[in-house]
Write a protein that holds these residues in place. Structure first.
Motif, mmCIF file in Angstrom:
data_model
loop_
_atom_site.group_PDB
_atom_site.id
_atom_site.type_symbol
_atom_site.label_atom_id
_atom_site.label_comp_id
_atom_site.label_asym_id
_atom_site.label_seq_id
_atom_site.Cartn_x
_atom_site.Cartn_y
_atom_site.Cartn_z
ATOM 1 N N ALA A 66 0.830 -1.205 0.000
ATOM 2 C CA ALA A 66 0.000 0.000 0.000
ATOM 3 C C ALA A 66 0.861 1.250 0.000
ATOM 4 C CB ALA A 66 -0.934 -0.009 1.210
ATOM 5 N N VAL A 67 1.917 1.242 0.832
ATOM 6 C CA VAL A 67 2.819 2.398 0.909
ATOM 7 C C VAL A 67 3.535 2.606 -0.415
ATOM 8 C CG1 VAL A 67 4.943 3.249 1.973
ATOM 9 C CG2 VAL A 67 3.111 2.322 3.405
ATOM 10 N N MET A 68 4.013 1.514 -1.020
ATOM 11 C CA MET A 68 4.688 1.624 -2.311
ATOM 12 C C MET A 68 3.742 2.141 -3.391
ATOM 13 S SD MET A 68 6.982 -1.880 -2.297
ATOM 14 C CE MET A 68 7.325 -1.731 -4.046
ATOM 15 N N THR A 69 2.494 1.699 -3.353
ATOM 16 C CA THR A 69 1.507 2.155 -4.328
ATOM 17 C C THR A 69 1.260 3.646 -4.188
ATOM 18 O OG1 THR A 69 0.416 -0.009 -4.341
ATOM 19 C CG2 THR A 69 -0.861 1.860 -5.159
ATOM 20 N N LEU A 70 1.058 4.115 -2.962
ATOM 21 C CA LEU A 70 0.811 5.533 -2.731
ATOM 22 C C LEU A 70 2.032 6.382 -3.079
ATOM 23 C CD1 LEU A 70 -1.225 5.385 0.593
ATOM 24 C CD2 LEU A 70 -2.047 6.152 -1.634
ATOM 25 N N ALA A 71 3.231 5.865 -2.796
ATOM 26 C CA ALA A 71 4.442 6.601 -3.158
ATOM 27 C C ALA A 71 4.565 6.723 -4.677
ATOM 28 C CB ALA A 71 5.673 5.902 -2.585
ATOM 29 N N LEU A 72 4.219 5.650 -5.383
ATOM 30 C CA LEU A 72 4.263 5.679 -6.851
ATOM 31 C C LEU A 72 3.238 6.671 -7.400
ATOM 32 C CD1 LEU A 72 5.323 4.516 -9.510
ATOM 33 C CD2 LEU A 72 3.600 2.709 -9.340
ATOM 34 N N VAL A 73 2.052 6.688 -6.810
ATOM 35 C CA VAL A 73 1.015 7.630 -7.234
ATOM 36 C C VAL A 73 1.482 9.068 -6.987
ATOM 37 C CG1 VAL A 73 -1.285 8.512 -6.669
ATOM 38 C CG2 VAL A 73 -0.929 6.058 -6.988
ATOM 39 N N ALA A 74 2.066 9.316 -5.812
ATOM 40 C CA ALA A 74 2.547 10.658 -5.489
ATOM 41 C C ALA A 74 3.632 11.100 -6.464
ATOM 42 C CB ALA A 74 3.075 10.687 -4.051
ATOM 43 N N CYS A 75 4.538 10.193 -6.798
ATOM 44 C CA CYS A 75 5.596 10.519 -7.750
ATOM 45 C C CYS A 75 5.034 10.782 -9.145
ATOM 46 C CB CYS A 75 6.631 9.391 -7.799
ATOM 47 S SG CYS A 75 7.657 9.260 -6.318
ATOM 48 N N SER A 76 3.982 10.069 -9.503
ATOM 49 C CA SER A 76 3.345 10.289 -10.808
ATOM 50 C C SER A 76 2.683 11.662 -10.856
ATOM 51 C CB SER A 76 2.309 9.198 -11.080
ATOM 52 O OG SER A 76 2.918 7.930 -11.190
ATOM 53 N N PHE A 77 2.008 12.046 -9.783
ATOM 54 C CA PHE A 77 1.417 13.386 -9.722
ATOM 55 C C PHE A 77 2.509 14.460 -9.770
ATOM 56 C CE2 PHE A 77 -2.518 11.523 -7.620
ATOM 57 C CZ PHE A 77 -3.325 11.743 -8.718
ATOM 58 N N ALA A 78 3.633 14.198 -9.093
ATOM 59 C CA ALA A 78 4.753 15.148 -9.140
ATOM 60 C C ALA A 78 5.284 15.275 -10.568
ATOM 61 C CB ALA A 78 5.860 14.676 -8.196
ATOM 62 N N GLY A 79 5.457 14.143 -11.239
ATOM 63 C CA GLY A 79 5.930 14.163 -12.621
ATOM 64 C C GLY A 79 4.971 14.891 -13.538
ATOM 65 N N ASN A 80 3.678 14.791 -13.236
ATOM 66 C CA ASN A 80 2.672 15.497 -14.028
ATOM 67 C C ASN A 80 2.895 17.005 -13.987
ATOM 68 O OD1 ASN A 80 -0.209 16.633 -14.602
ATOM 69 N ND2 ASN A 80 -0.046 16.788 -12.387
ATOM 70 N N HIS A 81 3.229 17.538 -12.814
ATOM 71 C CA HIS A 81 3.441 18.979 -12.692
ATOM 72 C C HIS A 81 4.729 19.417 -13.395
ATOM 73 C CE1 HIS A 81 0.025 19.454 -10.096
ATOM 74 N NE2 HIS A 81 0.490 18.578 -9.244
ATOM 75 N N VAL A 82 5.761 18.603 -13.303
ATOM 76 C CA VAL A 82 7.010 18.931 -13.983
ATOM 77 C C VAL A 82 6.807 18.876 -15.502
ATOM 78 C CG1 VAL A 82 9.381 18.189 -14.375
ATOM 79 C CG2 VAL A 82 8.444 18.181 -12.059
ATOM 80 N N ALA A 83 6.079 17.875 -15.965
ATOM 81 C CA ALA A 83 5.778 17.781 -17.392
ATOM 82 C C ALA A 83 4.949 18.974 -17.853
ATOM 83 C CB ALA A 83 5.035 16.474 -17.683
ATOM 84 N N ALA A 84 4.050 19.453 -16.979
ATOM 85 C CA ALA A 84 3.243 20.627 -17.319
ATOM 86 C C ALA A 84 4.137 21.843 -17.521
ATOM 87 C CB ALA A 84 2.216 20.889 -16.220
ATOM 88 N N ARG A 85 5.114 22.023 -16.654
ATOM 89 C CA ARG A 85 6.043 23.166 -16.816
ATOM 90 C C ARG A 85 6.793 23.061 -18.143
ATOM 91 N NH1 ARG A 85 8.302 27.290 -13.576
ATOM 92 N NH2 ARG A 85 9.804 28.367 -14.871
ATOM 93 N N LEU A 86 7.227 21.852 -18.477
ATOM 94 C CA LEU A 86 7.912 21.641 -19.755
ATOM 95 C C LEU A 86 6.992 21.994 -20.919
ATOM 96 C CD1 LEU A 86 10.448 20.567 -21.216
ATOM 97 C CD2 LEU A 86 9.394 18.290 -21.156
ATOM 98 N N ALA A 87 5.725 21.596 -20.817
ATOM 99 C CA ALA A 87 4.763 21.901 -21.875
ATOM 100 C C ALA A 87 4.543 23.405 -21.998
ATOM 101 C CB ALA A 87 3.443 21.183 -21.591
ATOM 102 N N PHE A 88 4.392 24.099 -20.860
ATOM 103 C CA PHE A 88 4.134 25.539 -20.882
ATOM 104 C C PHE A 88 5.328 26.304 -21.446
ATOM 105 C CE2 PHE A 88 1.307 24.647 -16.983
ATOM 106 C CZ PHE A 88 0.253 24.297 -17.798
ATOM 107 N N GLU A 89 6.530 25.836 -21.146
ATOM 108 C CA GLU A 89 7.723 26.507 -21.659
ATOM 109 C C GLU A 89 7.858 26.355 -23.172
ATOM 110 O OE1 GLU A 89 10.986 24.925 -19.443
ATOM 111 O OE2 GLU A 89 10.719 26.342 -17.773
ATOM 112 N N ASN A 90 7.077 25.473 -23.755
ATOM 113 C CA ASN A 90 7.148 25.234 -25.194
ATOM 114 C C ASN A 90 5.804 25.504 -25.878
ATOM 115 O OD1 ASN A 90 9.968 23.856 -25.937
ATOM 116 N ND2 ASN A 90 9.348 23.150 -23.903
#
Length: 316
Positions: free
Chosen positions: A25-49
């Protein structure tokens, strides 16, 4: 073990889905949290382009809506809203629309980790909102924790350096922080309405209607040119990659979270989700070359630690 035995082991004696082992359960939630974090970083990359803000939210909410429609259909939930709940459901949808737009607006203007840390102070706003609307007053320990979190935010934003003149920031930076705080306020209102007005509504159905409101709002905003350039397509390959990755990561995390949440023992394990700002800091450094100072890192650690402790106190 037979297939029948496997199915039986996934169901608790009460008929509810059996909880996953805690390490899974902890590993699943950590993976989900990291995916949400990656989503925001990818959004910044998209906005910069060149990617438009409305387009990013439209794509993200569209994928989430498809996932929720599938879940509601498979589980055969009724989608008829009880009388009197329609206006509250609309309000939640509008608050999540504002939260999504403001958070992405913040991500486009300040380092992604700072935007997330600022927006993640919403538990403080929610506690004060609940008190102001007739709920329980925060205890002395809770108030002390809130001050602890706010002190960490002051360090994370390096306000002493900014106010002392040692650090220079632009008007866009201040606007980004204001957007992040607005996102936190909108999310707090959405949580309050959900807890006090929509608690009896099935979670999947409630979330489906919420995403439907967000999706429709983005279509109207785009066709009405409410935000000039808001529906602009990426103007370079990294922008397309960022847009695709943010949709993929958000959709994947959203799916995993909604499908597995009954088995994750969220009351006990939810604080794991606070790894998101830390993961955002790491991804922002590796992918976007965004760095923050040691004092800002210390402040971020204080914010995350305080929110974890506050969450654990509420779930105890």
């Amino acid at each position: 073990m037979s297939a029948a035995s496997s199915r039986r082991s996934a169901i608790s004696p009460s008929g509810a889905p059996a909880l996953l082992p805690r390490h899974i359960a902890v590993m699943t939630l950590a993976l989900v949290a990291c995916s949400f974090a990656g989503n925001h970083v990818a959004a910044r990359l998209a906005f910069e382009n060149g990617t438009g803000l409305l387009l990013a939210v439209l794509c993200r909410s569209g994928v989430a809506l498809l996932i929720l429609v599938s879940i509601v259909s498979l589980q055969r939930h009724s989608i008829r809203l009880p009388k009197g709940l329609g206006r509250w459901q609309l309000l939640v949808g509008l608050m999540i629309t504002i939260q999504s737009l403001c958070l992405y607006s913040a991500v486009a203007r300040v380092p992604v980790a700072l935007a997330l840390l600022t927006a993640n102070t919403f538990p403080i706003i929610l506690a004060l909102l609940t008190w102001g609307l007739g709920g329980a007053r925060p205890t002395l320990k809770s108030a002390a924790l809130m001050l602890f979190i706010l002190s960490g935010l002051v360090l994370a934003l390096d306000l002493p350096g900014i106010l002392g003149g040692g650090v220079t920031v632009t008007d866009e930076w201040w606007l980004g922080i204001a957007f992040a705080l607005t996102a936190a306020m909108a999310l707090s209102v959405a949580f309050w309405v959900t807890d006090h007005k929509l608690a009896a509504l099935n979670g999947s159905v409630r979330s489906m209607f919420t995403m439907l409101v967000v999706f429709i709002a983005m279509i109207f905003a785009g066709t009405g040119n409410v935000l000039p350039g808001g529906m602009a397509l990426p103007d370079a390959l990294p922008g397309w990659i960022g847009l695709g990755v943010l949709v993929l990561l958000y959709g994947s995390a959203f799916s995993v979270l909604f499908i597995t949440v009954p088995r994750l023992d969220m009351a006990r394990n939810a604080p794991v989700m606070n790894v998101e700002p830390i993961a955002t800091l790491l991804f922002g450094w590796v992918i976007l070359d965004q760095m923050i100072s040691p004092i800002q890192m210390a402040g971020g650690l204080i914010v995350v630690s305080g929110i974890v402790i506050l969450t654990l106190r509420k779930s105890a």
